[in-house]
Design an enzyme around this catalytic site. Structure first.
Site, PDB file in Angstrom:
ATOM      1  N   HIS A   1     -11.865 -51.781   3.989  1.00  0.00           N
ATOM      2  CA  HIS A   1     -10.412 -51.836   4.863  1.00  0.00           C
ATOM      3  C   HIS A   1     -10.241 -52.927   5.322  1.00  0.00           C
ATOM      4  O   HIS A   1      -9.546 -53.431   5.911  1.00  0.00           O
ATOM      5  CB  HIS A   1     -10.656 -51.403   6.638  1.00  0.00           C
ATOM      6  CG  HIS A   1      -9.629 -50.493   7.271  1.00  0.00           C
ATOM      7  ND1 HIS A   1      -9.386 -51.732   8.306  1.00  0.00           N
ATOM      8  CD2 HIS A   1      -8.606 -50.093   6.557  1.00  0.00           C
ATOM      9  CE1 HIS A   1      -7.875 -50.497   8.345  1.00  0.00           C
ATOM     10  NE2 HIS A   1      -7.717 -49.778   7.100  1.00  0.00           N
TER      11      HIS A   1
ATOM     12  N   LYS B   1      -8.749 -56.410   3.909  1.00  0.00           N
ATOM     13  CA  LYS B   1      -7.484 -57.701   3.328  1.00  0.00           C
ATOM     14  C   LYS B   1      -6.845 -59.045   3.425  1.00  0.00           C
ATOM     15  O   LYS B   1      -7.058 -59.381   3.785  1.00  0.00           O
ATOM     16  CB  LYS B   1      -6.566 -57.328   4.785  1.00  0.00           C
ATOM     17  CG  LYS B   1      -6.268 -55.763   4.505  1.00  0.00           C
ATOM     18  CD  LYS B   1      -5.176 -55.075   6.138  1.00  0.00           C
ATOM     19  CE  LYS B   1      -5.512 -53.566   6.444  1.00  0.00           C
ATOM     20  NZ  LYS B   1      -6.565 -53.177   7.351  1.00  0.00           N
TER      21      LYS B   1
ATOM     22  N   ASP C   1      -9.041 -69.682  -6.196  1.00  0.00           N
ATOM     23  CA  ASP C   1      -9.180 -70.358  -6.360  1.00  0.00           C
ATOM     24  C   ASP C   1     -10.292 -70.607  -5.900  1.00  0.00           C
ATOM     25  O   ASP C   1     -10.848 -72.375  -6.025  1.00  0.00           O
ATOM     26  CB  ASP C   1      -8.419 -71.322  -7.379  1.00  0.00           C
ATOM     27  CG  ASP C   1      -7.511 -70.986  -8.295  1.00  0.00           C
ATOM     28  OD1 ASP C   1      -7.709 -70.826  -9.158  1.00  0.00           O
ATOM     29  OD2 ASP C   1      -6.090 -71.950  -8.533  1.00  0.00           O
TER      30      ASP C   1
END
Length: 149
Positions: free
Chosen positions: A88, A90, A95
């Protein structure tokens, strides 16, 4: 620019602008990824030579509208969970210097209709734990480690 990406000042265009700053690497760890615009940006980065790696949720990636299949077809490395419950997270890491995180799933529904939050951090003290978590999950979800019944 004739591309289909939004050019006005909106949440999506700001997120796209941040992602498109990637020059070397982009690690993405998302539960849901169905935004065509964000998928287009990730494929563009891959074509530019940015090493893109994605970790996603197995149950969500197969749903209609998911960008994961298109990203895999483009040659982008994707790994997914193999357990009950959801992967779950996010977040994205650009870089190894910037983390983009928050409640936002990368879906058109979330971008256009939901109340979401996105936090962008470039302080190494905050980026490192996300990098460590991504690498831990990347190794955990290595297909070599899968068990089959």
């Amino acid at each position: 620019c004739p591309c289909p990406l939004p050019h006005g000042d909106c949440s999506l265009s700001r997120l796209l602008s941040l992602l498109l700053t990637a020059r070397r690497t982009l690690e993405i760890c998302l539960f849901a990824f169905s935004s065509p615009q964000l998928g287009c940006a990730v494929r563009l980065l891959h074509r530019r030579g940015v090493r893109v790696r994605i970790v996603t949720d197995a149950q969500y990636m197969g749903l209609q509208g998911s960008q994961i299949g298109l990203l895999r077809l483009a040659g982008i490395q994707v790994r997914h969970d193999q357990e009950s419950g959801y992967m779950h997270h996010k977040f994205a890491i650009v870089d190894r210097r910037m983390v983009i995180t928050g409640s936002l799933n990368w879906t058109t529904q979330a971008i256009q209709n939901n109340r979401e939050n996105v936090l962008v951090m470039e302080d190494a003290e905050y980026v490192k734990p996300f990098l460590d978590e991504f690498e831990r999950i990347w190794e955990e979800y290595n297909p070599i480690n899968y068990t089959f019944f």
